[in-house]
Write a protein that holds these residues in place. Structure first.
Motif, short mmCIF file in Angstrom:
data_model
loop_
_atom_site.label_atom_id
_atom_site.label_comp_id
_atom_site.label_asym_id
_atom_site.label_seq_id
_atom_site.Cartn_x
_atom_site.Cartn_y
_atom_site.Cartn_z
N ILE A 57 0.83 -1.20 0.00
CA ILE A 57 0.00 0.00 0.00
C ILE A 57 0.87 1.26 0.00
O ILE A 57 0.55 2.25 -0.67
CB ILE A 57 -0.99 -0.02 1.18
N GLU A 58 1.97 1.24 0.70
CA GLU A 58 2.89 2.39 0.72
C GLU A 58 3.48 2.65 -0.67
O GLU A 58 3.65 3.80 -1.08
CB GLU A 58 4.00 2.20 1.75
N VAL A 59 3.80 1.59 -1.40
CA VAL A 59 4.31 1.75 -2.77
C VAL A 59 3.24 2.41 -3.64
O VAL A 59 3.52 3.34 -4.40
CB VAL A 59 4.74 0.39 -3.37
N ILE A 60 2.01 1.96 -3.50
CA ILE A 60 0.91 2.53 -4.29
C ILE A 60 0.72 4.00 -3.94
O ILE A 60 0.60 4.86 -4.82
CB ILE A 60 -0.39 1.72 -4.07
N LYS A 61 0.71 4.32 -2.64
CA LYS A 61 0.56 5.71 -2.20
C LYS A 61 1.65 6.61 -2.76
O LYS A 61 1.38 7.74 -3.18
CB LYS A 61 0.61 5.80 -0.68
#
Length: 110
Positions: A57-61
């Protein structure tokens, strides 16, 4: 095991997929359409272990920053009534992502 659905704008899709692949996430992309602007989106499906969900999720954000775009949405009008219709530019927030995480009962790769 979890299945992550990430709905991203087509403008961000290449960057998100590259970043996820660099972080060793395997991604399946589905074309989709929706939202206020009726523009193309990509729905990314990522199966991952429970402990890697937050990292994913951090990569996507990090790749889907929000920004504003000025747009004029023309309503459907038939006949001569269009002659007296005026429009105003509307600021719309674009970018970002919609992320859903669900339990994955079974995962097999052949």
């Amino acid at each position: 095991m979890k299945l992550i659905y990430a709905i991203v704008r087509n403008d961000n899709e290449d960057d998100v997929m590259d970043a996820l692949n660099s972080a060793h996430f395997q991604v399946t992309k589905l074309a989709s359409t929706g939202g206020f602007l009726r523009k193309g989106n990509s729905t990314l499906m990522i199966a991952t272990d429970d402990e890697r969900v937050n990292a994913c999720i951090e990569v996507i954000k990090s790749e889907c920053g929000k920004r504003q775009k000025i747009t004029i949405n023309m309503p459907y009008v038939s006949g001569t009534s269009m002659n007296s219709y005026s429009t105003m530019p509307v600021p719309v927030e674009i970018g970002g992502a919609t992320v859903m995480v669900v339990d994955l009962e079974r995962f097999e790769k052949y």
